[in-house]
Structure formats: structure tokens, C-alpha cells
Design a protein around this motif. Structure first.
Motif, PDB file in Angstrom:
ATOM      1  N   PRO A 141       0.823  -1.211   0.000  1.00 31.63           N
ATOM      2  CA  PRO A 141       0.000   0.000   0.000  1.00 31.63           C
ATOM      3  C   PRO A 141       0.859   1.264   0.000  1.00 31.63           C
ATOM      4  O   PRO A 141       2.009   1.251   0.447  1.00 31.63           O
ATOM      5  N   ALA A 142       0.271   2.344  -0.499  1.00 31.66           N
ATOM      6  CA  ALA A 142       0.924   3.649  -0.489  1.00 31.66           C
ATOM      7  C   ALA A 142       0.296   4.539   0.574  1.00 31.66           C
ATOM      8  O   ALA A 142      -0.889   4.394   0.898  1.00 31.66           O
ATOM      9  N   GLU A 143       1.061   5.453   1.108  1.00 30.28           N
ATOM     10  CA  GLU A 143       0.556   6.352   2.151  1.00 30.28           C
ATOM     11  C   GLU A 143      -0.595   7.217   1.654  1.00 30.28           C
ATOM     12  O   GLU A 143      -1.420   7.662   2.451  1.00 30.28           O
ATOM     13  N   ASP A 144      -0.657   7.450   0.332  1.00 27.69           N
ATOM     14  CA  ASP A 144      -1.707   8.326  -0.205  1.00 27.69           C
ATOM     15  C   ASP A 144      -3.009   7.589  -0.499  1.00 27.69           C
ATOM     16  O   ASP A 144      -3.950   8.160  -1.044  1.00 27.69           O
ATOM     17  N   GLY A 145      -3.076   6.294  -0.126  1.00 30.51           N
ATOM     18  CA  GLY A 145      -4.306   5.545  -0.326  1.00 30.51           C
ATOM     19  C   GLY A 145      -4.310   4.636  -1.532  1.00 30.51           C
ATOM     20  O   GLY A 145      -5.279   3.886  -1.737  1.00 30.51           O
ATOM     21  N   GLY A 146      -3.261   4.668  -2.329  1.00 33.47           N
ATOM     22  CA  GLY A 146      -3.145   3.757  -3.465  1.00 33.47           C
ATOM     23  C   GLY A 146      -2.245   2.582  -3.113  1.00 33.47           C
ATOM     24  O   GLY A 146      -2.186   2.159  -1.960  1.00 33.47           O
ATOM     25  N   TYR A 147      -1.557   2.058  -4.111  1.00 33.74           N
ATOM     26  CA  TYR A 147      -0.524   1.068  -3.830  1.00 33.74           C
ATOM     27  C   TYR A 147       0.619   1.238  -4.820  1.00 33.74           C
ATOM     28  O   TYR A 147       0.433   1.751  -5.924  1.00 33.74           O
ATOM     29  N   VAL A 148       1.819   0.826  -4.400  1.00 37.22           N
ATOM     30  CA  VAL A 148       3.025   1.037  -5.208  1.00 37.22           C
ATOM     31  C   VAL A 148       3.521  -0.250  -5.833  1.00 37.22           C
ATOM     32  O   VAL A 148       4.438  -0.222  -6.662  1.00 37.22           O
ATOM     33  N   LEU A 149       2.941  -1.372  -5.458  1.00 38.72           N
ATOM     34  CA  LEU A 149       3.356  -2.675  -5.970  1.00 38.72           C
ATOM     35  C   LEU A 149       2.175  -3.623  -5.889  1.00 38.72           C
ATOM     36  O   LEU A 149       1.414  -3.602  -4.918  1.00 38.72           O
ATOM     37  N   VAL A 150       2.030  -4.462  -6.899  1.00 38.26           N
ATOM     38  CA  VAL A 150       1.050  -5.542  -6.856  1.00 38.26           C
ATOM     39  C   VAL A 150       1.668  -6.746  -7.554  1.00 38.26           C
ATOM     40  O   VAL A 150       2.328  -6.614  -8.589  1.00 38.26           O
ATOM     41  N   ALA A 151       1.496  -7.919  -6.969  1.00 34.13           N
ATOM     42  CA  ALA A 151       2.021  -9.155  -7.542  1.00 34.13           C
ATOM     43  C   ALA A 151       0.901 -10.180  -7.616  1.00 34.13           C
ATOM     44  O   ALA A 151       0.022 -10.217  -6.745  1.00 34.13           O
ATOM     45  N   LEU A 152       0.937 -10.999  -8.648  1.00 39.39           N
ATOM     46  CA  LEU A 152      -0.093 -12.026  -8.835  1.00 39.39           C
ATOM     47  C   LEU A 152       0.549 -13.365  -9.179  1.00 39.39           C
ATOM     48  O   LEU A 152       1.586 -13.417  -9.851  1.00 39.39           O
ATOM     49  N   SER A 153      -0.117 -14.430  -8.731  1.00 35.62           N
ATOM     50  CA  SER A 153       0.287 -15.776  -9.117  1.00 35.62           C
ATOM     51  C   SER A 153      -0.677 -16.376 -10.139  1.00 35.62           C
ATOM     52  O   SER A 153      -0.401 -17.429 -10.707  1.00 35.62           O
ATOM     53  N   ARG A 154      -1.824 -15.707 -10.357  1.00 33.63           N
ATOM     54  CA  ARG A 154      -2.790 -16.168 -11.348  1.00 33.63           C
ATOM     55  C   ARG A 154      -3.600 -14.970 -11.846  1.00 33.63           C
ATOM     56  O   ARG A 154      -3.607 -13.904 -11.219  1.00 33.63           O
ATOM     57  N   LYS A 155      -4.260 -15.149 -12.977  1.00 38.72           N
ATOM     58  CA  LYS A 155      -5.024 -14.058 -13.567  1.00 38.72           C
ATOM     59  C   LYS A 155      -6.224 -13.701 -12.691  1.00 38.72           C
ATOM     60  O   LYS A 155      -7.006 -14.562 -12.315  1.00 38.72           O
ATOM     61  N   LEU A 156      -6.338 -12.411 -12.394  1.00 36.42           N
ATOM     62  CA  LEU A 156      -7.461 -11.904 -11.602  1.00 36.42           C
ATOM     63  C   LEU A 156      -7.914 -10.553 -12.170  1.00 36.42           C
ATOM     64  O   LEU A 156      -7.822  -9.522 -11.497  1.00 36.42           O
ATOM     65  N   PRO A 157      -8.386 -10.522 -13.418  1.00 31.87           N
ATOM     66  CA  PRO A 157      -8.751  -9.235 -14.028  1.00 31.87           C
ATOM     67  C   PRO A 157      -9.809  -8.478 -13.246  1.00 31.87           C
ATOM     68  O   PRO A 157      -9.818  -7.236 -13.244  1.00 31.87           O
ATOM     69  N   ALA A 158     -10.706  -9.182 -12.541  1.00 35.01           N
ATOM     70  CA  ALA A 158     -11.765  -8.512 -11.778  1.00 35.01           C
ATOM     71  C   ALA A 158     -11.208  -7.676 -10.632  1.00 35.01           C
ATOM     72  O   ALA A 158     -11.877  -6.758 -10.141  1.00 35.01           O
ATOM     73  N   LEU A 159      -9.977  -7.982 -10.236  1.00 33.82           N
ATOM     74  CA  LEU A 159      -9.347  -7.237  -9.147  1.00 33.82           C
ATOM     75  C   LEU A 159      -9.122  -5.771  -9.520  1.00 33.82           C
ATOM     76  O   LEU A 159      -9.042  -4.898  -8.651  1.00 33.82           O
ATOM     77  N   PHE A 160      -9.051  -5.500 -10.810  1.00 34.12           N
ATOM     78  CA  PHE A 160      -8.722  -4.151 -11.288  1.00 34.12           C
ATOM     79  C   PHE A 160      -9.927  -3.420 -11.877  1.00 34.12           C
ATOM     80  O   PHE A 160      -9.777  -2.361 -12.478  1.00 34.12           O
ATOM     81  N   GLU A 161     -11.109  -3.982 -11.685  1.00 33.06           N
ATOM     82  CA  GLU A 161     -12.324  -3.367 -12.214  1.00 33.06           C
ATOM     83  C   GLU A 161     -13.052  -2.559 -11.142  1.00 33.06           C
ATOM     84  O   GLU A 161     -13.030  -2.921  -9.959  1.00 33.06           O
ATOM     85  N   GLY A 162     -13.672  -1.470 -11.532  1.00 33.83           N
ATOM     86  CA  GLY A 162     -14.478  -0.677 -10.617  1.00 33.83           C
ATOM     87  C   GLY A 162     -13.681   0.053  -9.557  1.00 33.83           C
ATOM     88  O   GLY A 162     -14.187   0.304  -8.465  1.00 33.83           O
ATOM     89  N   VAL A 163     -12.436   0.409  -9.877  1.00 34.35           N
ATOM     90  CA  VAL A 163     -11.560   1.113  -8.932  1.00 34.35           C
ATOM     91  C   VAL A 163     -11.402   2.562  -9.378  1.00 34.35           C
ATOM     92  O   VAL A 163     -11.232   2.844 -10.566  1.00 34.35           O
ATOM     93  N   SER A 164     -11.464   3.482  -8.433  1.00 34.56           N
ATOM     94  CA  SER A 164     -11.324   4.916  -8.743  1.00 34.56           C
ATOM     95  C   SER A 164      -9.842   5.272  -8.797  1.00 34.56           C
ATOM     96  O   SER A 164      -9.275   5.830  -7.855  1.00 34.56           O
ATOM     97  N   TRP A 165      -9.208   4.950  -9.914  1.00 36.20           N
ATOM     98  CA  TRP A 165      -7.766   5.136 -10.053  1.00 36.20           C
ATOM     99  C   TRP A 165      -7.370   6.591  -9.878  1.00 36.20           C
ATOM    100  O   TRP A 165      -8.070   7.497 -10.303  1.00 36.20           O
ATOM    101  N   GLY A 166      -6.220   6.796  -9.241  1.00 34.99           N
ATOM    102  CA  GLY A 166      -5.721   8.146  -9.036  1.00 34.99           C
ATOM    103  C   GLY A 166      -6.313   8.853  -7.838  1.00 34.99           C
ATOM    104  O   GLY A 166      -6.102  10.047  -7.659  1.00 34.99           O
TER     105      GLY A 166
END
Length: 214
Positions: A141-166
Motif C-alpha cells: 500500500p501507499a501512504e496516499d491511499g493507493g498502492y506502489v506494488l502488486v504481484a499475482l500468481s494467477r489471472k485476476l482481471p476482476a481485481l482491477f475493475e471498478g476502482v477509482s484510479w488516481g
């Protein structure tokens, strides 16, 4: 430096924009000028690539926006031995999902970082790769409420849907999505990134100003 053990090996994807004045680090332009902000961005990208290489996890990929034609990217590929790829998708989430699909299709775990976090260390990337040996996903996680790193062992496209990026809601929304999907998640220590004048002041105070590619 010691290479990661086989069970923790992974492909490392670095996301970066071309260092075009007026289009990167715009919140720092009032402090550094458009050219200075672009130069800082270039230095941060270079540092991220160095961290990726020094992690010795596996292949390093530089995912470029808006495309891979800028000469800065070709210099980075030469300096760091990174392969160049074009970010594709309508928003950050879809672009990250596409990068993960590429790496995971090759049979590798994938650690993805941006180019805004000067405090990420090679050991952080190795910890993330080790985490997804036993979990589906790992975040720093990042101090500003986002994250600075993400790692995956399998495909999870739904993890990145419906997020208020930025926005400061990113990590909170992502935790909610993790719970909804029922995936095994590991959170790593929180880090900070560089977007605002106060972040640049912290960068100076901690002696972390990057070298700039000429």
C-alpha cells in the motif's frame, strides 16, 4: 547480490510514461517547471528499473505509455536489459490486467511496480514474489491511499475493475474487491511515492533525489 530462490522467481513489470514536459509529474511543475518535472520523472523511472534488475527475480519488462517510440524508452531498454511493451487499455486497471495476462501466460508469477516510489528496494520485490508463492495476490500500500506494488500468481482481471484510479480510495476499494473475490492476499509494508511538492521535499530531505538520464 544473491538471486532469488527458484520458488520466488518472477517476471517484473515496470509501468512508466514517456518523460514529456507538461504530461508527467504535472503537480510538481509549479515547483520544478515542466522540464524539471519531466527530468525528475525520468530519474524515477530509471531508479525503478534499477530496483527491478537488482531484485534478480527474472525478466524485466518496461511497459510504456502512450507507446514505446520515445527515445528514453530505447535507452532504458539498452541500459537495463528490459524488453519494451505498450500499455493497452482504457484505464490503469485494464492496462495492468493486460500486463499481468502477458506475464502469467508465460508461466511466470508477476510483480508489477510503478515508477513513482523511490523507497522500494529489491528486497521488497523479492518479498512480493515470495508472497505469491503461497497467496494469489500481494500489495504494498501507499501512504496516499493507493498502492506502489502488486504481484499475482494467477489471472485476476476482476481485481482491477471498478476502482477509482488516481484517488485515495484505491487501496480501500481493492481490499473490498479482494474480499468479494475470496482470494488469498498478502499486504506488505506501506511505502510512499512522489506526486506532490511535499513529496519532493521529503525526497530531498531523505537524500533520495535520483540521477537523471541525459
Amino acid at each position: 547480490m544473491t538471486a532469488a530462490p527458484p520458488e520466488a522467481r518472477a517476471r517484473v513489470a515496470v509501468f512508466a510514461k514517456a518523460p514529456v514536459p507538461g504530461l508527467v509529474k504535472t503537480r510538481l511543475a509549479t515547483l520544478l517547471g515542466a522540464d524539471g518535472a519531466a527530468a525528475l520523472h525520468a530519474g524515477l523511472v530509471r531508479r525503478a528499473l534499477s530496483t527491478a534488475v537488482e531484485s534478480r527475480l527474472g525478466p524485466v519488462e518496461l511497459w510504456c505509455a502512450p507507446d514505446a517510440t520515445h527515445s528514453f524508452f530505447s535507452r532504458c531498454a539498452e541500459l537495463f536489459g528490459a524488453t519494451l511493451h505498450v500499455q493497452e487499455g482504457d484505464d490503469l486497471g485494464s492496462r495492468m490486467a493486460a500486463a499481468f495476462e502477458h506475464g502469467l501466460a508465460a508461466g511466470d508469477r508477476v510483480v508489477l511496480i510503478g515508477s513513482d516510489c523511490p523507497v522500494l528496494k529489491p528486497s521488497d520485490l523479492r518479498d512480493a514474489a515470495a508472497a505469491v508463492a503461497t497467496h494469489d495476490v500481494a500489495f504494498a500500500p501507499a501512504e496516499d491511499g493507493g498502492y506502489v506494488l502488486v504481484a499475482l500468481s494467477r489471472k485476476l482481471p476482476a481485481l482491477f475493475e471498478g476502482v477509482s484510479w488516481g484517488t485515495s480510495a484505491v487501496m480501500g476499494q481493492t481490499r473490498t474487491r479482494v474480499a468479494e473475490l475470496g482470494v488469498r492476499c498478502k499486504e506488505l509494508p506501506m511505502r510512499w511515492d512522489v506526486d506532490r511538492p511535499e513529496d519532493f521535499a521529503r525526497l530531498q530531505l531523505e537524500g533520495r533525489l535520483p540521477e537523471v538520464l541525459s
